[in-house]
Design a protein around this motif. Structure first.
Motif, PDB file in Angstrom:
ATOM      1  N   UNK A  32       0.833  -1.205   0.000  1.00  0.00           N
ATOM      2  CA  UNK A  32       0.000   0.000   0.000  1.00  0.00           C
ATOM      3  C   UNK A  32       0.866   1.253   0.000  1.00  0.00           C
ATOM      4  N   UNK A  33       1.938   1.223   0.755  1.00  0.00           N
ATOM      5  CA  UNK A  33       2.835   2.381   0.819  1.00  0.00           C
ATOM      6  C   UNK A  33       3.435   2.668  -0.553  1.00  0.00           C
ATOM      7  N   UNK A  34       3.903   1.635  -1.242  1.00  0.00           N
ATOM      8  CA  UNK A  34       4.474   1.820  -2.578  1.00  0.00           C
ATOM      9  C   UNK A  34       3.430   2.303  -3.565  1.00  0.00           C
ATOM     10  N   UNK A  35       2.184   1.926  -3.315  1.00  0.00           N
ATOM     11  CA  UNK A  35       1.091   2.299  -4.216  1.00  0.00           C
ATOM     12  C   UNK A  35       0.445   3.614  -3.811  1.00  0.00           C
ATOM     13  N   UNK A  36       1.088   4.350  -2.870  1.00  0.00           N
ATOM     14  CA  UNK A  36       0.619   5.665  -2.415  1.00  0.00           C
ATOM     15  C   UNK A  36      -0.761   5.609  -1.767  1.00  0.00           C
ATOM     16  N   UNK A  37      -1.128   4.453  -1.204  1.00  0.00           N
ATOM     17  CA  UNK A  37      -2.368   4.347  -0.437  1.00  0.00           C
ATOM     18  C   UNK A  37      -2.006   4.479   1.048  1.00  0.00           C
ATOM     19  N   UNK A  38      -1.753   5.720   1.432  1.00  0.00           N
ATOM     20  CA  UNK A  38      -1.148   5.981   2.741  1.00  0.00           C
ATOM     21  C   UNK A  38      -2.028   5.511   3.888  1.00  0.00           C
ATOM     22  N   UNK A  39      -3.305   5.818   3.842  1.00  0.00           N
ATOM     23  CA  UNK A  39      -4.172   5.468   4.967  1.00  0.00           C
ATOM     24  C   UNK A  39      -4.277   3.960   5.141  1.00  0.00           C
ATOM     25  N   UNK A  40      -4.329   3.231   4.037  1.00  0.00           N
ATOM     26  CA  UNK A  40      -4.367   1.772   4.133  1.00  0.00           C
ATOM     27  C   UNK A  40      -3.056   1.238   4.703  1.00  0.00           C
ATOM     28  N   UNK A  49       8.286   4.963   9.018  1.00  0.00           N
ATOM     29  CA  UNK A  49       8.753   5.068   7.634  1.00  0.00           C
ATOM     30  C   UNK A  49       7.627   5.481   6.694  1.00  0.00           C
ATOM     31  N   UNK A  50       6.456   4.866   6.864  1.00  0.00           N
ATOM     32  CA  UNK A  50       5.317   5.218   6.011  1.00  0.00           C
ATOM     33  C   UNK A  50       4.971   6.693   6.157  1.00  0.00           C
ATOM     34  N   UNK A  51       4.899   7.168   7.391  1.00  0.00           N
ATOM     35  CA  UNK A  51       4.536   8.571   7.621  1.00  0.00           C
ATOM     36  C   UNK A  51       5.613   9.517   7.101  1.00  0.00           C
ATOM     37  N   UNK A  52       6.862   9.190   7.357  1.00  0.00           N
ATOM     38  CA  UNK A  52       7.963  10.046   6.911  1.00  0.00           C
ATOM     39  C   UNK A  52       7.981  10.162   5.398  1.00  0.00           C
ATOM     40  N   UNK A  53       7.912   9.014   4.720  1.00  0.00           N
ATOM     41  CA  UNK A  53       8.022   9.017   3.261  1.00  0.00           C
ATOM     42  C   UNK A  53       6.741   9.475   2.583  1.00  0.00           C
ATOM     43  N   UNK A  54       5.698   9.668   3.363  1.00  0.00           N
ATOM     44  CA  UNK A  54       4.438  10.200   2.821  1.00  0.00           C
ATOM     45  C   UNK A  54       4.299  11.691   3.102  1.00  0.00           C
ATOM     46  N   UNK A  55       5.381  12.320   3.557  1.00  0.00           N
ATOM     47  CA  UNK A  55       5.370  13.759   3.772  1.00  0.00           C
ATOM     48  C   UNK A  55       4.829  14.193   5.112  1.00  0.00           C
ATOM     49  N   UNK A  56       4.839  13.289   6.101  1.00  0.00           N
ATOM     50  CA  UNK A  56       4.338  13.633   7.438  1.00  0.00           C
ATOM     51  C   UNK A  56       5.428  13.364   8.482  1.00  0.00           C
ATOM     52  N   UNK A  57       6.580  14.049   8.374  1.00  0.00           N
ATOM     53  CA  UNK A  57       7.700  13.749   9.275  1.00  0.00           C
ATOM     54  C   UNK A  57       7.394  14.017  10.742  1.00  0.00           C
ATOM     55  N   UNK A  58       6.600  15.059  11.032  1.00  0.00           N
ATOM     56  CA  UNK A  58       6.288  15.352  12.434  1.00  0.00           C
ATOM     57  C   UNK A  58       5.517  14.199  13.075  1.00  0.00           C
ATOM     58  N   UNK A  59       4.609  13.573  12.298  1.00  0.00           N
ATOM     59  CA  UNK A  59       3.850  12.441  12.815  1.00  0.00           C
ATOM     60  C   UNK A  59       4.723  11.196  12.969  1.00  0.00           C
ATOM     61  N   UNK A  60       5.818  11.151  12.209  1.00  0.00           N
ATOM     62  CA  UNK A  60       6.699   9.981  12.246  1.00  0.00           C
ATOM     63  C   UNK A  60       7.608   9.984  13.470  1.00  0.00           C
TER      64      UNK A  60
END
Length: 459
Positions: A289-297, A321-332
């Motif tokens: 899901x992460x590779x497929x840009x389905x972040x919430x899944x 890693x998912x949060x960081x690479x999805x543009x949410x570093x503070x949440x990571x």
């Protein structure tokens, strides 16, 4: 498939190229990429530890390195390093099978086979060169057929000698691997199971299992290896020792994680459909899901894993890693900081945490990022990503000499030697003379120059 016809005039060049290729085969890592993952590396170390002890090598001196290659292979290439292809972990069904392969590879190390391989290659090249000289002499005497015969005979003798030598080494190493499994109290069932799988693959691909077919191979036929080992392994006191259930559970999780990371998302979902709610399946799908840009899944899968094991550092690393690479570093930051704490500063996880701190673009986080990253590279210098991030921190603070030094560290590990040399020289010019960093800049300059000279000499 059609046979390839080689013109007589190119046979000599072909044979020399064959032996050159064989010589390079013992050092193939430079053309391949290494995969780094804290969880998988810890698993491989734990799987190999009792085998290393049984082989009477020192565990702290043996490394197990994962290679990003889908073929089913493992090898040694000098020193006490075992290289394992990702394809082998994907093909194995049990941790015990992988241990059988590791035991075999340790046999290559203890027997010094890489050194002997190089010696035998040189000897085979000598046979080839002698046949060429005889062929030239016959040609000059006007005996063209005799010249061709001498060259062909030399090629056949050299190749046959080399292949027979390699098969004998592999057979001896199988026996050494069986001894190490026995010494470690580990069942040899996995070793036989893996050879069974290789034999089935050979048959499916149309490779003959006849005795005559073995003469053109670098390894004994899988069927012959099974026949040699079966009685020895079955008579061993460890044959009926049950596999370690925790090790098997960890293996299946790491296997799924690796597949989810490397394979196309569609293939991952076929192998691990949503109906499969096992830990390995959820692990693999999170990466798919992460590779497929389905972040919430992807986050949902990570959260479901953490619901079963809230303090599993690798599940926390996954979410970070998912949060960081999805543009949410503070949440990571929270899951990664927790993962670093639980693993006592594991360098690869710490490197990712340092990256997340920098990616927040909050200068208040830079002091912590520097501390975390300096600790990471002090424990694991072979971490180019952490060096790069440390360089970013130094540059943001205006400490350009140390930023250049960090870049040089990263570049020399990535084999970008001209850039590493320039960065090291620039760092040396700006660092206090005689300081540890200044000395390190000199070391990198020497290393980069030596590498560039080797490259020039090989051309």
């Amino acid at each position: 498939m059609r046979p390839v016809l080689i013109p007589a005039r190119s046979l000599a060049a072909y044979a020399l190229a064959f032996f050159a290729a064989c010589a390079m085969a013992v050092q193939p890592v430079s053309a391949q990429s290494i995969l780094r993952d804290a969880e998988t590396e810890e698993l491989l170390r734990d799987m190999a530890y009792p085998l290393i002890e049984a082989s009477e090598l020192e565990p702290e001196n043996v490394e197990i390195v994962l290679i990003n290659d889908n073929s089913i292979n493992a090898f040694v290439a000098g020193g006490q390093v075992v290289y394992v292809h990702a394809g082998l972990l994907n093909a194995a069904e049990t941790a015990n099978e992988v241990q059988g392969v590791l035991a075999h590879e340790l046999g290559h190390i203890t027997a010094g086979h890489v050194v002997r391989f190089n010696e035998r290659t040189s000897a085979a090249q000598g046979i080839t060169i002698l046949s060429l000289l005889l062929g030239v002499g016959a040609a000059l005497a006007g005996a063209g057929d005799a010249a061709l015969g001498a060259v062909l005979a030399g090629q056949q003798a050299a190749v046959g000698s080399f292949l027979a030598f390699n098969r004998n080494q592999e057979a001896a190493t199988d026996l050494a691997g069986a001894r190490y499994l026995s010494g470690a109290g580990i069942s040899g069932k996995g070793m036989l199971d893996f050879f069974d799988r290789l034999r089935d693959m050979e048959i499916r691909r149309g490779f003959s299992q006849s005795e005559a077919a073995s003469y053109g191979r670098t390894h004994p036929l899988a069927g012959d290896r099974i026949q040699t080992l079966r009685g020895l392994l079955q008579e061993d006191a460890s044959w009926d020792t049950p596999p370690d259930p925790e090790l098997q559970e960890r293996f299946l999780a790491a296997q799924a994680k690796l597949y989810g990371y490397l394979a196309e998302p569609q293939r991952v979902m076929q192998r691990y459909p949503e109906s499969d709610q096992s830990v390995p399946a959820r692990y693999a799908r999170a990466y798919a899901y992460h590779k497929d840009a389905q972040v919430e899944k992807a986050v949902a899968e990570a959260d479901s894993l953490l619901g079963t094991e809230p303090n599993n550092p690798y599940f926390l690393e996954l979410k970070g890693q998912i949060l960081l690479e999805s543009g949410r570093p503070a949440d990571a930051l929270q899951p990664l900081r927790r993962a670093v704490d639980l693993t006592l500063g594991q360098p690869l996880i710490a490197g990712m945490f340092g990256h997340a701190l920098i990616a927040t673009e909050d200068e208040a986080n830079f002091d912590e990022a520097e501390r975390v990253l300096r600790s990471a590279v002090s424990r694991d210098r072979f971490n180019p990503f952490a060096w790069y991030q440390l360089g970013v921190v130094y540059a943001a603070r205006g400490d350009i000499p140390r930023a250049r030094l960090a870049s040089a560290e990263q570049q020399v590990m990535s084999r970008r030697y001209p850039e590493a040399l320039r960065s090291a020289q620039a760092a040396e010019a700006g660092l206090p003379v005689g300081s540890p960093d200044w000395i390190r800049a000199q070391d990198i300059s020497l290393q980069a120059r030596a590498a560039l000279e080797r490259i020039r000499d090989s051309r």
